[in-house]
Design an enzyme around this catalytic site. Structure first.
Site, PDB file in Angstrom:
ATOM      1  N   ASP A  12       9.203 118.402 -80.784  1.00 31.02           N
ATOM      2  CA  ASP A  12       9.601 118.844 -79.439  1.00 31.02           C
ATOM      3  C   ASP A  12       9.132 120.287 -79.250  1.00 31.02           C
ATOM      4  OD1 ASP A  12      10.839 118.853 -76.879  1.00 31.02           O
ATOM      5  OD2 ASP A  12      12.564 119.897 -77.700  1.00 31.02           O
ATOM      6  N   SER A  13       9.070 120.701 -77.978  1.00 32.99           N
ATOM      7  CA  SER A  13       8.721 122.087 -77.683  1.00 32.99           C
ATOM      8  C   SER A  13       9.805 123.037 -78.204  1.00 32.99           C
ATOM      9  CB  SER A  13       8.548 122.250 -76.175  1.00 32.99           C
ATOM     10  OG  SER A  13       9.714 121.804 -75.513  1.00 32.99           O
ATOM     11  N   CYS A  75       9.728 114.775 -76.533  1.00 32.85           N
ATOM     12  CA  CYS A  75       9.645 115.768 -75.452  1.00 32.85           C
ATOM     13  C   CYS A  75       8.963 115.076 -74.287  1.00 32.85           C
ATOM     14  CB  CYS A  75       8.810 116.959 -75.930  1.00 32.85           C
ATOM     15  SG  CYS A  75       8.413 118.157 -74.636  1.00 32.85           S
ATOM     16  N   THR A  77       7.772 116.399 -71.511  1.00 38.90           N
ATOM     17  CA  THR A  77       6.612 117.118 -70.989  1.00 38.90           C
ATOM     18  C   THR A  77       5.376 116.836 -71.856  1.00 38.90           C
ATOM     19  OG1 THR A  77       8.148 118.818 -70.241  1.00 38.90           O
ATOM     20  CG2 THR A  77       5.823 119.380 -70.209  1.00 38.90           C
ATOM     21  N   GLU A 160      18.914 126.489 -72.973  1.00 39.72           N
ATOM     22  CA  GLU A 160      18.356 127.309 -74.059  1.00 39.72           C
ATOM     23  C   GLU A 160      19.184 128.581 -74.278  1.00 39.72           C
ATOM     24  OE1 GLU A 160      15.330 127.290 -76.065  1.00 39.72           O
ATOM     25  OE2 GLU A 160      15.211 125.161 -75.600  1.00 39.72           O
ATOM     26  N   CYS A 194      14.346 114.659 -69.328  1.00 36.56           N
ATOM     27  CA  CYS A 194      14.075 115.864 -70.117  1.00 36.56           C
ATOM     28  C   CYS A 194      15.095 115.879 -71.242  1.00 36.56           C
ATOM     29  CB  CYS A 194      14.215 117.111 -69.253  1.00 36.56           C
ATOM     30  SG  CYS A 194      14.170 118.645 -70.201  1.00 36.56           S
ATOM     31  N   HIS A 196      16.560 118.133 -72.789  1.00 36.21           N
ATOM     32  CA  HIS A 196      17.649 119.115 -72.728  1.00 36.21           C
ATOM     33  C   HIS A 196      18.812 118.651 -71.844  1.00 36.21           C
ATOM     34  CE1 HIS A 196      14.738 121.851 -74.423  1.00 36.21           C
ATOM     35  NE2 HIS A 196      15.592 122.847 -74.400  1.00 36.21           N
TER      36      HIS A 196
HETATM   37  N1  DGL Z   1      11.635 119.152 -74.195  1.00 34.00           N
HETATM   38  C1  DGL Z   1      11.106 119.352 -72.857  1.00 34.00           C
HETATM   39  C2  DGL Z   1      11.135 118.005 -72.110  1.00 34.00           C
HETATM   40  O1  DGL Z   1      11.758 117.034 -72.541  1.00 34.00           O
HETATM   41  C3  DGL Z   1      11.844 120.394 -72.072  1.00 34.00           C
HETATM   42  C4  DGL Z   1      11.648 121.800 -72.582  1.00 34.00           C
HETATM   43  C5  DGL Z   1      10.341 122.439 -72.176  1.00 34.00           C
HETATM   44  O2  DGL Z   1      10.112 122.692 -70.983  1.00 34.00           O
HETATM   45  O3  DGL Z   1       9.569 122.720 -73.075  1.00 34.00           O
HETATM   46  O4  DGL Z   1      10.524 117.906 -71.072  1.00 34.00           O
END
Ligand code: DGL
Length: 278
Positions: A12-13, A75, A77, A160, A194, A196
Site C-alpha cells: 500500500d502507499s 491500495c 489508487t 493519516e 479507498c 483508509h
Molecule cells: N491507499 C490509498 C487508496 O486505497 C489511499 C491513500 C493514498 O492516497 O495514497 O486509494
C-alpha cells in the site's frame, strides 16, 4: 526442479492497506506475508498516472527481490493506475511466474449483490475517481447498474493524522457524502473505494440514511484471494506457508509502528525499506 516459494507481498502507499491485510491474515493465516507501506511518498491519490505507476512498480520490485511471487496491491489508487500496466508490460519480462493482483476487481465483481435500486455510490481518492476504474469494472459485470463517484481528498489526511474520530472530521465527512447523494437520491449502496475509509465508517453512518448499505472491501478482497489460491494451485504452490509476517516501511519506523496499530488492530514492529534500488 520445484520453483522457489516465497511470502505473499501486500503493498500500500501507506497504512491503509493494513485494513485489508488484517482480513487476509484472518482468512489465510497459514501463509507467510511481507507488508510494504510507501509511507515516504504517501499519498498516491493526488499524483499523476505516471508517478503512481513508477512508485508502485518500484515497490513491487522490492517485494519481488524479497522473494515474493504473488503480490496484492492493497491500495485502490495503485490498483486503478498501475496494476494493468504492471500485469501487461512488466510481469511478462520475468522468466519465472509472478502475479500481481489488485483490490478493485474483487470488489466490483460483487457489487451487484449489494444494491436493490441498481444505483451505487463510490467514495474514493481523486486518482481512483479520475481513472473511472470502478464504473468501468462494475458495468462489465453489471451493465444495469448506475455508478456515481465522489472524490474525498481530505479523508486520507484526516485518517493519516489520526483526526478521523475528532469533531472536526464530521464537517468533511458530511460534505462529501452530501455531494455524492446530490448526484442521485436513488443510491442505496456506498462502496468505500479507498483502504483508509473503513476507519471513518462510524462517521459515514451518521450522515447517511440507515437504509443505505456501506460496503468495505477488506473482507471481500480476503475471500477473493482465498478463492484465487484455491482455483490456482500452481500459484498457491509458490506461496510459502509458515504463518510469518514482516512489515516494512519506506518512511519512519517509529511513525509506522505508532500509527499502524490503528489500522491493523494490534502492535506492529516494522523495518525500514530504502527506496534506493536493492
Ligand atoms: N491507499 C490509498 C487508496 O486505497 C489511499 C491513500 C493514498 O492516497 O495514497 O486509494
Amino acid at each position: 526442479m520445484a520453483e522457489q516459494a516465497g511470502p505473499i507481498g501486500v503493498f500500500d502507499s501507506g497504512y491503509g492497506g493494513l485494513t485489508v491485510f488484517k482480513e487476509i491474515i484472518k482468512e489465510l493465516p497459514q501463509y507467510d506475508y511481507i507488508y510494504l507501506g510507501d509511507n515516504a511518498r504517501v499519498p498516491y491519490g493526488i499524483r499523476s498516472f505516471e508517478t503512481v505507476y513508477q512508485y508502485t512498480l518500484e515497490c513491487v520490485n522490492h517485494l519481488f527481490n524479497k522473494g515474493c511471487r504473488l503480490i496484492i496491491l492493497a491500495c485502490n489508487t495503485a490498483s486503478a493506475k498501475a496494476l494493468r500496466t504492471i500485469q501487461q508490460k512488466n510481469l511478462p519480462e520475468f522468466k519465472d511466474v509472478r502475479r500481481v493482483l489488485g483490490v478493485i476487481r474483487p470488489t466490483t465483481e460483487r457489487a451487484g449483490e449489494f444494491t436493490r435500486t441498481r444505483n451505487i455510490g463510490i467514495l474514493a481518492t481523486n486518482g481512483t475517481v479520475a481513472s473511472h476504474s470502478y464504473p468501468i469494472e462494475i458495468n462489465k459485470f453489471y451493465p444495469d447498474i448506475h455508478v456515481f463517484q465522489q472524490a474525498c481528498p481530505l479523508w486520507v489526511p484526516l485518517v493519516e493524522s489520526n483526526e478521523h474520530e475528532s469533531d472536526g472530521a464530521d464537517y468533511f465527512v458530511k460534505k462529501y457524502l452530501d455531494e455524492l447523494m446530490r448526484q442521485s437520491p436513488d443510491i442505496d449502496t456506498l462502496i468505500l473505494g479507498c483502504t483508509h475509509y473503513p476507519l471513518l465508517i462510524e462517521k459515514i453512518r451518521k450522515y447517511v440514511s440507515p437504509e443505505i448499505r456501506i460496503v468495505s472491501q477488506a473482507d471481500i478482497v480476503a475471500k477473493s484471494l482465498k478463492n484465487y489460491l484455491h482455483r490456482h494451485p500452481e500459484i498457491d504452490a509458490l506461496c510459502s506457508k509458515n504463518g510469518t509476517t514482516e512489515f516494512f516501511t519506506t518512511g519512519s519506523v517509529d511513525d509506522f509502528n505508532e500509527k499502524a496499530s490503528i489500522f491493523f488492530g494490534k502492535t506492529v514492529t516494522a523495518k525500514h525499506q530504502s527506496l534506493i534500488n536493492d
